[in-house]
Design an enzyme around this catalytic site. Structure first.
Site, PDB file in Angstrom:
ATOM      1  N   ASP A 190       0.859  -1.169   0.000  1.00  0.00           N
ATOM      2  CA  ASP A 190       0.000   0.000   0.000  1.00  0.00           C
ATOM      3  C   ASP A 190       0.906   1.233   0.000  1.00  0.00           C
ATOM      4  O   ASP A 190       2.079   1.173   0.357  1.00  0.00           O
ATOM      5  CB  ASP A 190      -0.957  -0.014   1.192  1.00  0.00           C
ATOM      6  CG  ASP A 190      -2.097   0.983   0.993  1.00  0.00           C
ATOM      7  OD1 ASP A 190      -2.223   1.544  -0.119  1.00  0.00           O
ATOM      8  OD2 ASP A 190      -2.867   1.205   1.947  1.00  0.00           O
ATOM      9  N   ASP A 193      -7.419  -7.391   2.575  1.00  0.00           N
ATOM     10  CA  ASP A 193      -6.342  -7.416   3.570  1.00  0.00           C
ATOM     11  C   ASP A 193      -6.927  -6.891   4.859  1.00  0.00           C
ATOM     12  O   ASP A 193      -7.828  -6.041   4.844  1.00  0.00           O
ATOM     13  CB  ASP A 193      -5.167  -6.526   3.182  1.00  0.00           C
ATOM     14  CG  ASP A 193      -5.456  -5.055   3.476  1.00  0.00           C
ATOM     15  OD1 ASP A 193      -6.116  -4.398   2.658  1.00  0.00           O
ATOM     16  OD2 ASP A 193      -5.051  -4.564   4.555  1.00  0.00           O
ATOM     17  N   CYS A 234     -10.313 -28.145  12.247  1.00  0.00           N
ATOM     18  CA  CYS A 234      -9.299 -27.270  11.639  1.00  0.00           C
ATOM     19  C   CYS A 234      -7.978 -28.030  11.532  1.00  0.00           C
ATOM     20  O   CYS A 234      -7.598 -28.771  12.440  1.00  0.00           O
ATOM     21  CB  CYS A 234      -9.126 -26.009  12.480  1.00  0.00           C
ATOM     22  SG  CYS A 234      -7.779 -24.928  11.898  1.00  0.00           S
ATOM     23  N   CYS A 279      -4.941 -26.544  11.063  1.00  0.00           N
ATOM     24  CA  CYS A 279      -3.765 -25.688  11.294  1.00  0.00           C
ATOM     25  C   CYS A 279      -2.881 -26.303  12.369  1.00  0.00           C
ATOM     26  O   CYS A 279      -3.302 -27.183  13.126  1.00  0.00           O
ATOM     27  CB  CYS A 279      -4.180 -24.270  11.678  1.00  0.00           C
ATOM     28  SG  CYS A 279      -4.496 -24.025  13.436  1.00  0.00           S
ATOM     29  N   CYS A 317      -4.323 -26.145  15.987  1.00  0.00           N
ATOM     30  CA  CYS A 317      -5.439 -27.046  16.296  1.00  0.00           C
ATOM     31  C   CYS A 317      -5.037 -28.516  16.282  1.00  0.00           C
ATOM     32  O   CYS A 317      -5.629 -29.325  16.990  1.00  0.00           O
ATOM     33  CB  CYS A 317      -6.589 -26.801  15.319  1.00  0.00           C
ATOM     34  SG  CYS A 317      -7.416 -25.219  15.633  1.00  0.00           S
ATOM     35  N   HIS A 363      -3.626 -19.572  13.612  1.00  0.00           N
ATOM     36  CA  HIS A 363      -4.945 -20.191  13.425  1.00  0.00           C
ATOM     37  C   HIS A 363      -5.879 -19.250  12.666  1.00  0.00           C
ATOM     38  O   HIS A 363      -6.586 -19.668  11.742  1.00  0.00           O
ATOM     39  CB  HIS A 363      -5.568 -20.568  14.771  1.00  0.00           C
ATOM     40  CG  HIS A 363      -7.018 -20.925  14.640  1.00  0.00           C
ATOM     41  ND1 HIS A 363      -7.444 -22.142  14.159  1.00  0.00           N
ATOM     42  CD2 HIS A 363      -8.144 -20.186  14.842  1.00  0.00           C
ATOM     43  CE1 HIS A 363      -8.768 -22.151  14.096  1.00  0.00           C
ATOM     44  NE2 HIS A 363      -9.218 -20.982  14.503  1.00  0.00           N
TER      45      HIS A 363
END
Lengths: 349, 349
Positions: free
Chosen positions: B60, B240, B278, B280, B283, B309
């Protein structure tokens, strides 16, 4: 051993430790009893499961906190009364209660409950604490034998040799402890608690002949890279210290050319890694300039990268020492290494 | 896109983002110009090398800081004069200087320098800022074409549609921008800056028909899981937001049953993962009880686990949305998902 007092090695993930080659983590019965509670950890399947670490764990007993939290406790023959450093509540630790806590946690090696005193204590104080620690060892062993392991997995109880900086007391303690049982390993406690370095080395030298050479010797709470090399020179096998992670969080990196403070302006545009030739995941990916930027900007990744580098550094250093022992070149290697390391370290800021 | 304002996604390692399936990171020209400096990053091989991220990056331009740091800047036709939020020094940003900064950083997608105003601004203020942003876009394009890429790698310049909550201004801006050049993608700016949610949805609906359907549309600074689903419903491709990492550092986890605050007492002995099913690395390894313990004990690993996560959650959510679009089931899926998510979220604490 990296130090994971509260069931986490500060700033690191268990996978970071695995990648660094860590073989064992130290955790702490006193702290985990207070928070989150050893009963909870038992209910969650034990410390290995709770913190997702399937390699060995050693738990210290709270004996060190008898020293470090001395303003918050009173010692008597039965045990120690702490005022919790978290909420001020009274918590009584005895050899028996500590064995129950360490059984609940389920570490592979558990330390006896002992009475740690300041490093410069006089002989009378040191004798009193050492003899009490030996009486507590007998009570620990009785409780250890009586309380079933929580997870059906064998645990080893290590005694701790005390005696301050007084060689006669140390030898006496070592003989008494050896006479009690065929222990699987020995802790050397009450060092790196305020005494001078030469006193520590002298005590290690005198214990060298007293402790069985076929059992691991664990020098508790030590240390910096140079301390590890000095310890190995004196027959020590196992160490623990917060130094790699604490110094890492403060911006200091161990390198083979001594310690560097990554926050210094000279690293602003330094394109090289923390330590030339290091294979850790910080050095293979990031420049000194990037890690300095993270510290200057207060970004957490900086603390993690230096911590994992420092742990990797100590693990690699001990691997090199083991190899040198195997090839009978340890003495020459260690002298050279110490000379180079000491000559180049930067002052801390 | 996870947000890495200062060339690091807070609390995370690039490898965490890769494992979470992140395809792209956002960083920021204003912040990197001030610290550590875009010239330094260019000298270090560009942003990808500096932060060890070999997937796409978008920077940005500093336009958002015209809004968020409004107390520290003055706008004129030439550009914006900031007083640095770090040391108070004067820093002038113009369309031309921002293009030089973004060329130095070397991101794959770079945003034009624009004039962002508060979400509730009246039509006159919004018209003024939107028309200035379009004039700045022309200057950005001229500078972009004039300045060589630093690393011989092509970069895409995205324009940003402004116009506040005023549909006629938004349509006017979109038409003017489309008429200037065959852009590779379009930013939708000036939303999620204080206006009501229905206003944001209304503006997205009206832009849906105006923006080319074969170019990515990037809704800047948005958002929470529910905002992403609402945005996709209105044709947005790219988002974002700091939410996954900021909320993660504060103890909030996204789950398919809504947000949960892991510090709540009810999770003290919760043996399950943050979000059932999940995949990830938080998890699959740790219980809610363990992560709560980390937060209660102020241990950094807790912030990292929740951040990773949450990023994993958003990436997986967008993957599910894409699949639903592919099978023409998006409308029904998104309505169901939003109902379930809204009905179960816990209040923040």
């Amino acid at each position: 051993m990296a130090v994971g007092t509260l069931a986490t090695v500060k700033a690191l993930d268990p996978e970071d430790l695995r990648a660094a080659g860590s073989q064992m983590i130290l955790s702490n019965a006193y702290h985990l009893h207070l928070r989150p509670g050893d009963e909870l950890i038992r209910q969650m399947g034990g410390l290995h499961t709770f913190m997702a670490w399937d390699r060995p764990i050693l738990t210290d007993s709270g004996g060190f906190q008898v020293f470090s939290l001395s303003a918050l406790r009173t010692v008597d023959e039965d045990g120690v009364e702490f005022r919790s450093h978290i909420d001020g509540s009274a918590r009584r630790f005895t050899p028996e209660s500590v064995m129950q806590i360490e059984r609940n946690l389920g570490a592979d090696v558990i330390m006896q409950f002992d009475h740690v005193i300041p490093g410069q204590s006089d002989a009378a104080t040191a004798r009193d604490a050492s003899e009490r620690s030996i009486r507590w060892l007998a009570r620990c062993r009785e409780a250890f034998n009586r309380i079933e392991p929580a997870f059906g997995v064998p645990q080893a109880l290590f005694p701790i040799v005390q005696g301050g900086i007084h060689e006669d007391l140390r030898v006496e303690a070592a003989k008494a402890i050896k006479g009690m049982h065929d222990w699987q390993g020995f802790g050397i406690g009450g060092l790196s608690v305020g005494e001078a370095k030469p006193d520590m080395y002298r005590i290690l030298d005198c214990l060298h002949a007293e402790l069985p050479s076929d059992r691991p010797r664990y020098l508790m709470g030590v240390g910096f890279p140079e301390d590890l090399v000095e310890g190995v020179r004196r027959g020590v096998d196992l160490f623990d210290c917060v130094a790699p992670t604490r110094m890492g969080r403060n911006g200091t990196a161990f390198t083979n050319d001594g310690r560097i403070n990554i926050k210094r302006a000279e690293y602003r545009d330094a394109g090289g890694p923390l330590d030339e030739g290091c294979t850790c995941s910080a050095c293979t990916r990031f420049t000194r300039a990037y890690i300095r930027h993270l510290f200057v900007s207060d970004e957490m990744l900086g603390m993690r990268l230096l911590s994992l580098h420092n742990v990797h550094f100590l693990v690699a250093l001990m691997r090199t020492a083991r190899n040198a022992i195997g090839t009978r070149t340890f003495d020459a290697w260690s002298r050279q290494w110490l000379d180079r390391y000491h000559s180049r370290s930067q002052p801390d800021e």
